[in-house]
Enzyme design. Structure first.
Site, PDB file in Angstrom:
ATOM      1  N   VAL A  53      32.595  65.359  82.801  1.00 14.44           N
ATOM      2  CA  VAL A  53      32.650  65.298  81.439  1.00 14.44           C
ATOM      3  C   VAL A  53      31.893  63.917  80.858  1.00 14.44           C
ATOM      4  O   VAL A  53      31.414  64.175  79.608  1.00 14.44           O
ATOM      5  CB  VAL A  53      34.236  65.205  80.865  1.00 14.44           C
ATOM      6  CG1 VAL A  53      34.439  65.165  79.546  1.00 14.44           C
ATOM      7  CG2 VAL A  53      34.820  66.387  81.573  1.00 14.44           C
ATOM      8  N   CYS A  54      31.881  62.912  81.481  1.00 18.13           N
ATOM      9  CA  CYS A  54      31.432  61.746  80.770  1.00 18.13           C
ATOM     10  C   CYS A  54      29.835  61.955  80.777  1.00 18.13           C
ATOM     11  O   CYS A  54      29.374  61.567  79.718  1.00 18.13           O
ATOM     12  CB  CYS A  54      31.566  60.488  81.911  1.00 18.13           C
ATOM     13  SG  CYS A  54      33.538  59.981  81.804  1.00 18.13           S
ATOM     14  N   THR A  55      29.382  62.590  81.748  1.00 17.24           N
ATOM     15  CA  THR A  55      27.774  62.755  81.719  1.00 17.24           C
ATOM     16  C   THR A  55      27.415  63.618  80.541  1.00 17.24           C
ATOM     17  O   THR A  55      26.615  63.385  79.838  1.00 17.24           O
ATOM     18  CB  THR A  55      27.367  63.425  83.029  1.00 17.24           C
ATOM     19  OG1 THR A  55      27.411  62.495  84.098  1.00 17.24           O
ATOM     20  CG2 THR A  55      25.867  63.797  82.921  1.00 17.24           C
ATOM     21  N   LEU A  58      27.891  61.515  77.064  1.00 20.50           N
ATOM     22  CA  LEU A  58      27.000  60.650  76.964  1.00 20.50           C
ATOM     23  C   LEU A  58      25.705  61.181  76.891  1.00 20.50           C
ATOM     24  O   LEU A  58      24.634  60.913  75.871  1.00 20.50           O
ATOM     25  CB  LEU A  58      26.863  59.545  77.881  1.00 20.50           C
ATOM     26  CG  LEU A  58      27.823  58.248  77.413  1.00 20.50           C
ATOM     27  CD1 LEU A  58      29.233  58.829  77.601  1.00 20.50           C
ATOM     28  CD2 LEU A  58      27.695  57.095  78.320  1.00 20.50           C
TER      29      LEU A  58
END
Length: 161
Positions: A53-55, A58
């Protein structure tokens, strides 16, 4: 510490960060919120470099960086990872905004978003040019994130103030 309220000063901080240059170079320097008065700052707290999810989050901000810049805003990603991890992540994903290393978790505590046992709550804060919190989203679970459209609407509202 409690989460800062809208309309209150954002907790100031200085963190080491990395910024990937257009030529592939990496600049390591300190980033201080107070040193960026005069322009809005979008603080995107995310749990981990290279997590799914972070990838996605960002990378979406990186793809839309010009939309943030249209409002004169700086985007900073913040988590507990060290500078080496941030550099690998930035290079692999071509992230061209600063990734800041809150390795001692002091900023996460100051913003009231620490999650015991899990790290931090995925959060986004829009800080205006005077250092005031103008919008925030603190996720309870963090499986989703605030998209560019939502954040840029908040940045647009700053220009109407």
């Amino acid at each position: 510490m409690p989460v800062p309220e809208i309309g209150t000063p954002a907790p100031d901080f200085t963190l080491h960060g990395v910024l990937l240059g257009e030529d592939g170079s990496v600049d390591r320097q300190d980033y201080s919120l107070s040193a960026h008065r005069g322009a809005p700052v979008v603080l995107a707290f995310y749990p981990g470099d290279e997590s799914a999810v972070c990838t996605k989050q960002l990378c979406s901000y990186a793809s839309d960086l010009d939309r943030f810049r249209d409002f004169g805003a700086n985007v900073w990603g913040v988590n507990f990872s060290d500078l080496d991890s941030h550099e690998r992540f930035a290079r692999k994903r071509d992230l061209r905004f600063p990734l800041l290393a809150d390795t001692d978790r002091s900023v996460v505590r100051a913003y009231g978003i620490q999650m015991p046992g899990l790290g931090l709550k995925r959060s986004v804060f829009v800080i205006d040019a005077d250092g005031i919190v103008r919008w925030k989203h603190v996720a309870r679970i963090g499986l989703t994130y605030q998209d560019t459209e939502t954040i840029t609407k908040e940045l647009a509202a700053l220009t109407r103030r």
